[in-house]
Write an enzyme that holds these catalytic residues in place. Sequence first.
Site, mmCIF file in Angstrom:
data_model
loop_
_atom_site.group_PDB
_atom_site.id
_atom_site.type_symbol
_atom_site.label_atom_id
_atom_site.label_comp_id
_atom_site.label_asym_id
_atom_site.label_seq_id
_atom_site.Cartn_x
_atom_site.Cartn_y
_atom_site.Cartn_z
ATOM 1 N N GLY A 26 2.589 -5.086 -1.574
ATOM 2 C CA GLY A 26 3.681 -5.781 -2.460
ATOM 3 C C GLY A 26 3.034 -6.952 -2.894
ATOM 4 C CG HIS A 108 3.556 -15.887 8.127
ATOM 5 N ND1 HIS A 108 3.681 -17.221 8.499
ATOM 6 C CD2 HIS A 108 4.985 -15.483 8.441
ATOM 7 C CE1 HIS A 108 4.542 -17.790 9.181
ATOM 8 N NE2 HIS A 108 5.526 -16.678 9.261
ATOM 9 C CG ASP A 191 5.864 -20.130 6.670
ATOM 10 O OD1 ASP A 191 5.393 -20.419 5.638
ATOM 11 O OD2 ASP A 191 6.659 -19.238 7.170
ATOM 12 C CD GLU A 227 27.091 -32.335 -13.149
ATOM 13 O OE1 GLU A 227 26.272 -32.968 -12.411
ATOM 14 O OE2 GLU A 227 27.207 -31.966 -14.297
HETATM 15 P P1 NDP Z 1 5.878 -7.444 0.800
HETATM 16 O O1 NDP Z 1 7.426 -7.164 1.422
HETATM 17 O O2 NDP Z 1 5.693 -7.891 -0.671
HETATM 18 O O3 NDP Z 1 5.302 -6.039 1.169
HETATM 19 C C1 NDP Z 1 5.505 -4.848 0.618
HETATM 20 C C2 NDP Z 1 4.561 -3.806 1.227
HETATM 21 O O4 NDP Z 1 4.423 -3.707 2.583
HETATM 22 C C3 NDP Z 1 4.794 -2.700 0.387
HETATM 23 O O5 NDP Z 1 3.364 -2.163 -0.054
HETATM 24 C C4 NDP Z 1 5.356 -1.566 1.269
HETATM 25 O O6 NDP Z 1 5.129 -0.565 1.465
HETATM 26 C C5 NDP Z 1 4.640 -2.077 2.537
HETATM 27 N N1 NDP Z 1 5.418 -1.964 3.848
HETATM 28 C C6 NDP Z 1 6.789 -2.279 4.155
HETATM 29 N N2 NDP Z 1 7.052 -1.788 5.378
HETATM 30 C C7 NDP Z 1 6.223 -1.006 5.761
HETATM 31 C C8 NDP Z 1 6.040 -0.457 6.966
HETATM 32 N N3 NDP Z 1 6.853 0.054 7.685
HETATM 33 N N4 NDP Z 1 4.701 0.291 7.052
HETATM 34 C C9 NDP Z 1 3.878 0.253 6.027
HETATM 35 N N5 NDP Z 1 3.816 -0.418 4.965
HETATM 36 C C10 NDP Z 1 5.051 -1.149 4.769
HETATM 37 O O7 NDP Z 1 5.222 -8.486 1.516
HETATM 38 P P2 NDP Z 1 4.573 -9.755 1.177
HETATM 39 O O8 NDP Z 1 3.728 -9.455 0.390
HETATM 40 O O9 NDP Z 1 5.747 -10.720 0.627
HETATM 41 O O10 NDP Z 1 4.250 -10.442 2.524
HETATM 42 C C11 NDP Z 1 3.020 -10.020 3.201
HETATM 43 C C12 NDP Z 1 2.402 -10.873 4.226
HETATM 44 O O11 NDP Z 1 2.211 -12.066 3.513
HETATM 45 C C13 NDP Z 1 3.451 -11.450 5.186
HETATM 46 O O12 NDP Z 1 2.991 -11.781 6.336
HETATM 47 C C14 NDP Z 1 4.053 -12.772 4.442
HETATM 48 O O13 NDP Z 1 4.353 -13.802 5.753
HETATM 49 C C15 NDP Z 1 2.741 -13.127 3.899
HETATM 50 N N6 NDP Z 1 2.890 -14.083 2.966
HETATM 51 C C16 NDP Z 1 3.602 -13.578 1.910
HETATM 52 C C17 NDP Z 1 3.928 -14.667 0.859
HETATM 53 C C18 NDP Z 1 4.472 -14.186 -0.364
HETATM 54 O O14 NDP Z 1 4.403 -14.460 -1.661
HETATM 55 N N7 NDP Z 1 5.270 -13.536 -0.393
HETATM 56 C C19 NDP Z 1 3.146 -15.911 0.661
HETATM 57 C C20 NDP Z 1 2.135 -16.153 1.719
HETATM 58 C C21 NDP Z 1 2.076 -15.294 2.989
HETATM 59 P P3 NDP Z 1 5.698 0.492 -0.006
HETATM 60 O O15 NDP Z 1 4.696 0.315 -0.980
HETATM 61 O O16 NDP Z 1 5.445 2.023 0.553
HETATM 62 O O17 NDP Z 1 6.850 0.036 -0.246
HETATM 63 MG MG MG Z 2 6.525 -19.019 4.038
#
Ligand code: NDP
Ligand code: MG
Length: 330
Positions: A26, A108, A191, A227
């Site tokens: 993600g 995190h 956080d 606003e």
């Molecule tokens: P995302 O929501 O973007 O993660 C999505 C990914 O997780 C996809 O590859 C998805 O799989 C996979 N996924 C979701 N559910 C499952 C599951 N049940 N089993 C296996 N894979 C799964 O996450 P983020 O990148 O936002 O966050 C990841 C971590 O980073 C968290 O701990 C967050 O707190 C931390 N974090 C996030 C930040 C950010 O910018 N968003 C900033 C700093 C830290 P699929 O590809 O199959 O859909």
């Molecule tokens: Mg945060």
Amino acid sequence: MATIYYDSDADFDLLKERTIAVIGYGSQGRAQALNLKDSGANVVLGLRPGSRSQPDAESEGLTVKSIDDAAAEADVVQILIPDEQHGAVYRNHIEPNLEAGNMVMVSHGFSIHFGQIVPGDGIDVAMIAPKGPGLLVREVFEEGGGVPCLIAIQQDVTGHARDLALAYAKGIGGTRAGVIETTFREETETDLFGEQAVLCGGTTALIKAAFDTLVEAGYQPEMAFFECLHELKLIVDLIYTGGLSKMRNDVSNTAEFGDLTRGPRVIDEGVRERMQTILKEVQNGEFAREWVLENQANQPVLQALRRRESELQIEKVGQDLRSMMSWLDE
Ligand code: NDP
Ligand code: MG
């Protein structure tokens, strides 16, 4: 003052001898996996069966495996899936494939700090948390820079957990900017509090309260929207680049006088007291328990609140007004 690590404090070669499994593709998973690969690390991506991210990851040159196989092959496993999924995925697919001396990483601290992941005795546990969204982590790295990160060590069985975590931070570009030492407790609690009190909760509640005040007093919703919501971006951009003082330098004297004399009446002592209560609920695990149970029940409260919020007048007005703004692509 905080301890901060830079490039010269990190030995990337430690990582070259090892295999890193990045779990999830993600926001953070994509950015961190690609940065590590470009840095010359041996990366394997672990995805669930039928993952919709697999084609993208493969076309960007990554090796994709099941989460079990990736964890089994790796010495370092970075878990980058939504925090509320960490516990189940760790127990079912990661833990059975770990060996003594491996390192589990997160970006995190929620799942480790609140006991959703309980790492075994023989495992190192560390956090490298970029202080920015994945897109920025990738973009800034490609331009030769890095996004500042946090580092925390929860468990150091091997004696080289910190060095390895710093090597990881170097691989994603973090040490180019600086990596600040913290603890799992501090990162997790600040956080959660920050997103509840200010970034997400406080800001949206403030916007809605001010919008409602104007509309209930008979002003047009379009005016209230501009606003109380739309112009927030200008103000936040100024604060982001130069602090409160830059914003106050840039706005009119009238706005600054209103800010200094009226702001503290809106956010008064009562708000500060309730912030302390919110912080206590974070510290004593009450919020974490509520969120874990909410997920076990399939998120009924979250779904209901989402639906209610999506029907608010401010959202409808916003949609119409944004369609007049050709420079926005939603
Ligand atoms: P995302 O929501 O973007 O993660 C999505 C990914 O997780 C996809 O590859 C998805 O799989 C996979 N996924 C979701 N559910 C499952 C599951 N049940 N089993 C296996 N894979 C799964 O996450 P983020 O990148 O936002 O966050 C990841 C971590 O980073 C968290 O701990 C967050 O707190 C931390 N974090 C996030 C930040 C950010 O910018 N968003 C900033 C700093 C830290 P699929 O590809 O199959 O859909
Ligand atoms: Mg945060």
